[in-house]
Design a protein around this motif. Structure first.
Motif, short mmCIF file in Angstrom:
data_model
loop_
_atom_site.label_atom_id
_atom_site.label_comp_id
_atom_site.label_asym_id
_atom_site.label_seq_id
_atom_site.Cartn_x
_atom_site.Cartn_y
_atom_site.Cartn_z
N ASP A 111 1.04 5.82 -0.12
CA ASP A 111 2.62 6.26 0.15
C ASP A 111 2.98 5.49 -0.41
OD1 ASP A 111 4.05 6.42 1.78
OD2 ASP A 111 2.78 6.37 4.08
N LEU A 112 4.30 5.98 -1.30
CA LEU A 112 5.20 5.78 -2.01
C LEU A 112 6.65 4.95 -1.08
CD1 LEU A 112 5.49 7.37 -5.61
CD2 LEU A 112 3.88 4.96 -5.22
N ASP A 113 6.57 6.16 -0.57
CA ASP A 113 8.01 5.24 0.11
C ASP A 113 7.66 4.36 1.23
OD1 ASP A 113 9.30 8.09 -0.04
OD2 ASP A 113 8.06 9.29 1.34
N LYS A 114 6.51 3.71 2.03
CA LYS A 114 5.96 2.97 2.10
C LYS A 114 5.76 1.97 1.43
CE LYS A 114 4.49 2.38 6.44
NZ LYS A 114 5.43 2.16 7.87
N ALA A 115 5.25 1.87 0.47
CA ALA A 115 5.09 0.72 -0.59
C ALA A 115 6.70 0.65 -1.14
CB ALA A 115 4.24 1.64 -1.82
N LEU A 116 7.81 1.34 -1.51
CA LEU A 116 8.95 0.84 -1.57
C LEU A 116 9.99 0.60 -0.20
CD1 LEU A 116 9.95 4.24 -3.38
CD2 LEU A 116 9.88 2.05 -4.31
N GLU A 117 9.28 0.69 0.90
CA GLU A 117 9.87 -0.39 1.83
C GLU A 117 9.80 -2.00 1.90
OE1 GLU A 117 9.30 -0.33 6.73
OE2 GLU A 117 8.65 1.61 5.08
N TYR A 118 8.38 -1.72 1.61
CA TYR A 118 7.95 -3.46 1.13
C TYR A 118 8.58 -3.93 0.13
CZ TYR A 118 5.32 -2.63 6.38
OH TYR A 118 4.95 -2.46 7.46
N TYR A 119 7.99 -3.49 -0.81
CA TYR A 119 8.70 -3.79 -2.07
C TYR A 119 10.38 -4.24 -1.58
CZ TYR A 119 4.18 -2.27 -4.51
OH TYR A 119 3.22 -2.31 -4.85
N ASN A 120 11.01 -3.21 -1.19
CA ASN A 120 12.88 -3.55 -1.40
C ASN A 120 13.37 -5.10 -0.43
OD1 ASN A 120 13.61 -1.82 -3.08
ND2 ASN A 120 13.32 -0.04 -2.04
N LYS A 121 11.92 -4.92 0.63
CA LYS A 121 12.23 -5.99 1.36
C LYS A 121 12.02 -7.37 0.23
CE LYS A 121 11.45 -7.55 5.92
NZ LYS A 121 10.68 -8.19 7.66
N ALA A 122 10.87 -7.57 -0.02
CA ALA A 122 10.24 -8.24 -0.75
C ALA A 122 11.76 -8.39 -1.39
CB ALA A 122 9.10 -8.19 -1.46
#
Length: 161
Positions: free
Chosen positions: A66-77
């Motif tokens: 799930d790249l959208d979820k991955a991006l959500e967490y990567y962007n938060k980091a």
């Protein structure tokens, strides 16, 4: 004052607990438990936990990637100053939003991520900004990134500087 110090120590222990527990679960291939621990750490603003959560979603360790979820967490980091989050998000954006990828790789390079310096240098070479690319690649090389060293050497030999 003592109460504030005690609360700070408890918070640090909580972050370390979720992250360390997540690493143990991940190492045992218990990805669902690892995801739960990393998500809990991320919810408590532990940026390293956010990166690990993003990786689990990107790799599809508990379900379909799930790249959208991955991006959500990567962007938060990344917003918390975690260079690996910026770099990982940049990699996902590379094909779909190259300008966004450039911004993220640049930020990660500024945070001393050698690989991101190599990616940024490569983009600058594509833009024919050779001197700027060389500076970024030299930084990546000084951070121990072999690709940056190779690109910097190739650029120097090309006499484009």
């Amino acid at each position: 004052m003592k109460k504030m110090i005690f609360i700070s120590i408890l918070a640090a222990c909580a972050f370390a607990g979720n992250f360390e527990d997540g690493l143990k679960a991940y190492g045992s291939s218990n990805f669902k438990e690892a995801l739960a621990k990393f998500e809990a750490g991320c919810a408590e603003n532990d940026a390293k936990s956010c990166v690990k959560t993003g990786a689990i979603y990107q790799l599809g360790k508990t379900a379909t990637p799930d790249l959208d979820k991955a991006l959500e967490y990567y962007n938060k980091a990344c917003q918390s100053g975690e260079k690996e989050g910026c770099s990982a998000a940049g990699g996902i954006y590379l094909k779909s939003e190259p300008q966004k990828a450039r911004e993220l790789f640049n930020k990660a390079c500024e945070l001393n991520d050698g690989y991101s310096c190599a990616m940024m240098g490569s983009m600058l070479i594509d833009d024919h900004k050779f001197k700027e690319a060389y500076t970024v690649l030299e930084k990546g090389c000084s951070l121990g990134d072999k690709l940056s060293c190779e690109f910097a050497g190739d650029l120097k030999r090309s006499k484009q500087l």
